[in-house]
Design an enzyme around this catalytic site. Structure first.
Site, mmCIF file in Angstrom:
data_model
loop_
_atom_site.group_PDB
_atom_site.id
_atom_site.type_symbol
_atom_site.label_atom_id
_atom_site.label_comp_id
_atom_site.label_asym_id
_atom_site.label_seq_id
_atom_site.Cartn_x
_atom_site.Cartn_y
_atom_site.Cartn_z
ATOM 1 N N THR A 161 0.816 -1.207 0.000
ATOM 2 C CA THR A 161 0.000 0.000 0.000
ATOM 3 C C THR A 161 0.853 1.262 0.000
ATOM 4 O OG1 THR A 161 -1.787 -1.132 1.162
ATOM 5 C CG2 THR A 161 -1.785 1.271 1.235
ATOM 6 N N LYS A 168 -0.757 -0.711 -4.370
ATOM 7 C CA LYS A 168 -2.131 -0.234 -4.166
ATOM 8 C C LYS A 168 -2.067 1.211 -3.687
ATOM 9 C CE LYS A 168 -6.199 -1.026 -1.244
ATOM 10 N NZ LYS A 168 -6.891 -2.009 -0.385
ATOM 11 N N LYS A 176 -3.683 4.604 -2.316
ATOM 12 C CA LYS A 176 -4.811 5.188 -1.606
ATOM 13 C C LYS A 176 -5.125 6.556 -2.210
ATOM 14 C CE LYS A 176 -5.742 2.172 1.703
ATOM 15 N NZ LYS A 176 -7.080 1.577 1.892
ATOM 16 N N LYS A 232 -12.486 -9.531 3.263
ATOM 17 C CA LYS A 232 -11.654 -9.326 4.443
ATOM 18 C C LYS A 232 -12.283 -10.092 5.594
ATOM 19 C CE LYS A 232 -10.062 -4.670 3.175
ATOM 20 N NZ LYS A 232 -10.134 -3.225 3.525
#
Length: 325
Positions: free
Chosen positions: A121, A146, A148, A243
């Site tokens: 991330t 990834k 944000k 998740k």
């Protein structure tokens, strides 16, 4: 006889800060549940879903108050989804594995877990900072990043990440921040930068906003998808992010994966911030997933001994959960 031995809160510092559109975190509080039968003990970890009002302390109270049967299928009927049920469900899986002398993957009828190409991330920040973070992640061997995002200025941020990691695969997480934007146009601009998937562009509860949207990239439901019961209202999405804290444990996460595949959804498996004790069960669900985002423990300042190991962007199974013993 199986009983709950303990449920406690542990605080783990983040390496630096973890920043998304909702704010920054410098630590994460996790709930650790231990169950036992007098001979063996099992452990599970959950991270409270803070944007739904959960807290680690509340999860501890929920586990302590649980009065139903200590059996995995019974939890689905007697306890609501969330991090408390996740910690208890995973502890029961771990106990059952130790009791049977076989690993959890075998109990669940799964293939032996292989190393996984996890995303890393890139926290929300100014483009220059995200470019530097992307360059550092690529240098560590991560081939999937990834990003944000927050809505305004996202194209500049992704362009900067692409400059920092020109050969990496990119996915982005809007965290519900594109709700009032032209989603098709925004996705097209990011597709030109090599982005291959957009996670949760609209707000949870406003999934109808995607009706008629023709995006050039797959749209993945995160906040909009918790359990298999949510699949019926996700017609505007192409994929779901599973998740364990949202699903309420490994048991429901495996059921969600199976039903999502049957309905034609692509599958992403992610995690909240937490240690390898919480990530290890998700690694079983992630085998064969289209996108894997299990860097929750990698973003901490330290992890538990025996945790998941990473080399060249590949996450390898650890030894602290779900093994025979």
């Amino acid at each position: 006889m199986t009983r709950i031995i303990s449920a406690t809160v542990e605080r783990w510092p983040v390496a630096g800060a973890f920043v998304i559109s909702r704010g920054a975190k410098t630590h994460v509080d996790v709930v650790v549940c231990i169950v036992g039968d007098g001979v063996h003990e099992g452990r599970g970890e959950g991270t409270a879903i803070y944007y739904e009002g959960e807290s680690a302390e509340g999860c501890v109270a929920a586990i302590a108050a649980y009065a139903g049967p200590l059996e995995r299928q019974a939890l689905l009927a007697h306890m609501p989804r969330g991090a408390a049920r996740n910690a208890l469900d995973c502890a029961l899986w771990d106990l059952e594995a130790k009791r049977a002398g076989v690993p959890v993957w075998r109990l669940a009828g799964l293939e032996p877990p292989a190393p996984l190409p996890t995303a890393f991330t890139i926290s929300l920040g100014e483009p220059a900072a995200m470019e530097a973070d992307a360059r550092a992640a690529a240098a560590r061997g991560f081939g999937l990043l990834k990003c944000k995002l927050t809505g305004a200025g996202d194209r500049d941020r992704v362009a900067a990440v692409r400059a920092g990691a020109p050969n990496a695969r990119l996915i982005v997480d809007a965290n519900e921040s594109w709700h009032d934007m032209d989603i098709s146009a925004e996705a097209a601009a990011l597709a030109a930068l090599g982005v291959e998937m957009v996670e949760q562009p609209v707000r949870h509860g406003a999934e109808a906003r995607l009706d008629g949207v023709r995006a050039p990239l797959p749209l993945c439901a995160d906040e909009s998808c918790h359990t298999s019961a949510d699949l019926d209202r996700l017609g505007g999405f192409d994929a779901v992010n599973i998740k364990l804290d949202k699903a309420g444990g490994l048991t429901e996460a495996l059921a969600l994966r199976a039903q999502a595949r049957r309905r034609g959804f692509r599958v992403m498996v992610g995690c909240m911030l937490g240690t390898s004790l919480g990530v290890a069960p998700a690694a079983l669900v992630a085998q064969g997933a289209d996108w894997i985002d299990l860097d929750g423990a990698l973003l901490l300042a330290e992890d538990r001994p025996g945790g998941l190991a990473v080399a060249d962007g590949m996450l390898a199974p650890g030894t602290l959960w779900g093994t025979a013993g």
